[in-house]
Design a protein around this motif. Structure first.
Motif, PDB file in Angstrom:
ATOM      1  N   ARG A   1      54.434  48.987  39.086  1.00 36.37           N
ATOM      2  CA  ARG A   1      54.723  47.559  39.074  1.00 36.37           C
ATOM      3  C   ARG A   1      55.926  47.300  39.967  1.00 36.37           C
ATOM      4  NH1 ARG A   1      56.402  43.040  34.505  1.00 36.37           N
ATOM      5  NH2 ARG A   1      58.417  44.103  34.600  1.00 36.37           N
TER       6      ARG A   1
ATOM      7  N   GLY B   1      46.828  56.168  39.716  1.00 37.21           N
ATOM      8  CA  GLY B   1      47.994  55.760  38.938  1.00 37.21           C
ATOM      9  C   GLY B   1      48.347  54.300  39.120  1.00 37.21           C
ATOM     10  N   SER B   2      49.444  53.899  38.487  1.00 37.86           N
ATOM     11  CA  SER B   2      49.883  52.504  38.503  1.00 37.86           C
ATOM     12  C   SER B   2      51.366  52.407  38.839  1.00 37.86           C
ATOM     13  CB  SER B   2      49.651  51.858  37.130  1.00 37.86           C
ATOM     14  OG  SER B   2      48.285  51.842  36.786  1.00 37.86           O
TER      15      SER B   2
ATOM     16  N   GLN C   1      51.579  43.997  39.949  1.00 41.13           N
ATOM     17  CA  GLN C   1      51.071  45.107  39.149  1.00 41.13           C
ATOM     18  C   GLN C   1      49.947  45.770  39.931  1.00 41.13           C
ATOM     19  OE1 GLN C   1      52.063  46.358  36.049  1.00 41.13           O
ATOM     20  NE2 GLN C   1      50.577  47.986  36.521  1.00 41.13           N
TER      21      GLN C   1
ATOM     22  N   ASN D   1      47.221  48.787  39.944  1.00 41.64           N
ATOM     23  CA  ASN D   1      46.489  49.789  39.164  1.00 41.64           C
ATOM     24  C   ASN D   1      45.463  50.485  40.053  1.00 41.64           C
ATOM     25  OD1 ASN D   1      47.876  48.918  36.821  1.00 41.64           O
ATOM     26  ND2 ASN D   1      46.309  47.373  36.398  1.00 41.64           N
ATOM     27  N   SER D   2      44.964  51.593  39.575  1.00 47.22           N
ATOM     28  CA  SER D   2      43.931  52.349  40.300  1.00 47.22           C
ATOM     29  C   SER D   2      44.320  52.552  41.760  1.00 47.22           C
ATOM     30  CB  SER D   2      42.584  51.615  40.211  1.00 47.22           C
ATOM     31  OG  SER D   2      42.197  51.443  38.864  1.00 47.22           O
ATOM     32  N   LEU D   3      45.524  52.993  41.965  1.00 48.41           N
ATOM     33  CA  LEU D   3      46.049  53.132  43.323  1.00 48.41           C
ATOM     34  C   LEU D   3      45.292  54.181  44.113  1.00 48.41           C
ATOM     35  CD1 LEU D   3      49.796  52.674  42.484  1.00 48.41           C
ATOM     36  CD2 LEU D   3      48.552  51.366  44.214  1.00 48.41           C
TER      37      LEU D   3
ATOM     38  N   ARG E   1      42.231  45.251  41.284  1.00 48.70           N
ATOM     39  CA  ARG E   1      43.168  46.349  41.024  1.00 48.70           C
ATOM     40  C   ARG E   1      44.614  45.878  40.936  1.00 48.70           C
ATOM     41  NH1 ARG E   1      43.887  50.236  44.725  1.00 48.70           N
ATOM     42  NH2 ARG E   1      43.386  48.912  46.531  1.00 48.70           N
ATOM     43  N   PHE E   2      44.967  44.869  41.727  1.00 42.05           N
ATOM     44  CA  PHE E   2      46.343  44.363  41.774  1.00 42.05           C
ATOM     45  C   PHE E   2      46.400  42.981  41.124  1.00 42.05           C
ATOM     46  CE2 PHE E   2      47.950  46.712  45.854  1.00 42.05           C
ATOM     47  CZ  PHE E   2      47.500  47.913  45.330  1.00 42.05           C
ATOM     48  N   THR E   3      47.537  42.686  40.521  1.00 41.62           N
ATOM     49  CA  THR E   3      47.764  41.379  39.923  1.00 41.62           C
ATOM     50  C   THR E   3      49.159  40.893  40.290  1.00 41.62           C
ATOM     51  OG1 THR E   3      46.349  41.918  38.028  1.00 41.62           O
ATOM     52  CG2 THR E   3      47.839  40.041  37.798  1.00 41.62           C
TER      53      THR E   3
END
Length: 117
Positions: free
Chosen positions: A18, A15-16, A81, A83-85, A66-68
């Protein structure tokens, strides 16, 4: 100086989320900003950092791709952000005022991120 993180929670693997860090009490646009995390029983580690000028970024190897990290100077806010946790991303996430932070920098109170099915 105040840093207030938000956006944490419980999410399933893959999951994601923010995260946001709202800053006040200083000229946000003049400061590098970073996100750190601390998992139970472990030390605090750098997750991502962003410079105040060019917006150059740096990431831990474990989160690259994966992270931004990003920032909005008009809103005095830095974002992460995620993602792909993965379960190993479970930690308390903190923002701080610096590219590499220590006890001499300002820190927020942290927001819990739990990745679990």
């Amino acid at each position: 100086v105040q840093l207030v993180e938000s956006g944490g929670g419980l999410v399933q693997p893959g999951g994601s989320l923010r995260l946001s860090c709202a800053a006040s009490g200083f000229t946000f646009s003049n400061y590098h900003m970073s996100w750190y995390r601390q998992a139970p029983g472990k030390g605090r580690e750098l997750v991502a950092a962003i410079t105040h000028g060019s917006g150059r970024t740096n990431y831990a190897d474990s989160v690259k791709g994966r992270f931004t990290i990003s920032r909005d100077n008009a809103k005095s806010t830095v974002y992460l952000q995620m993602n792909s946790l993965k379960p190993e991303d479970t930690a308390v996430y903190y923002c701080c005022t610096g590219y590499v932070c220590d006890d001499g920098n300002y820190w927020g109170q942290g927001t819990q991120v739990t990745v679990s099915s």
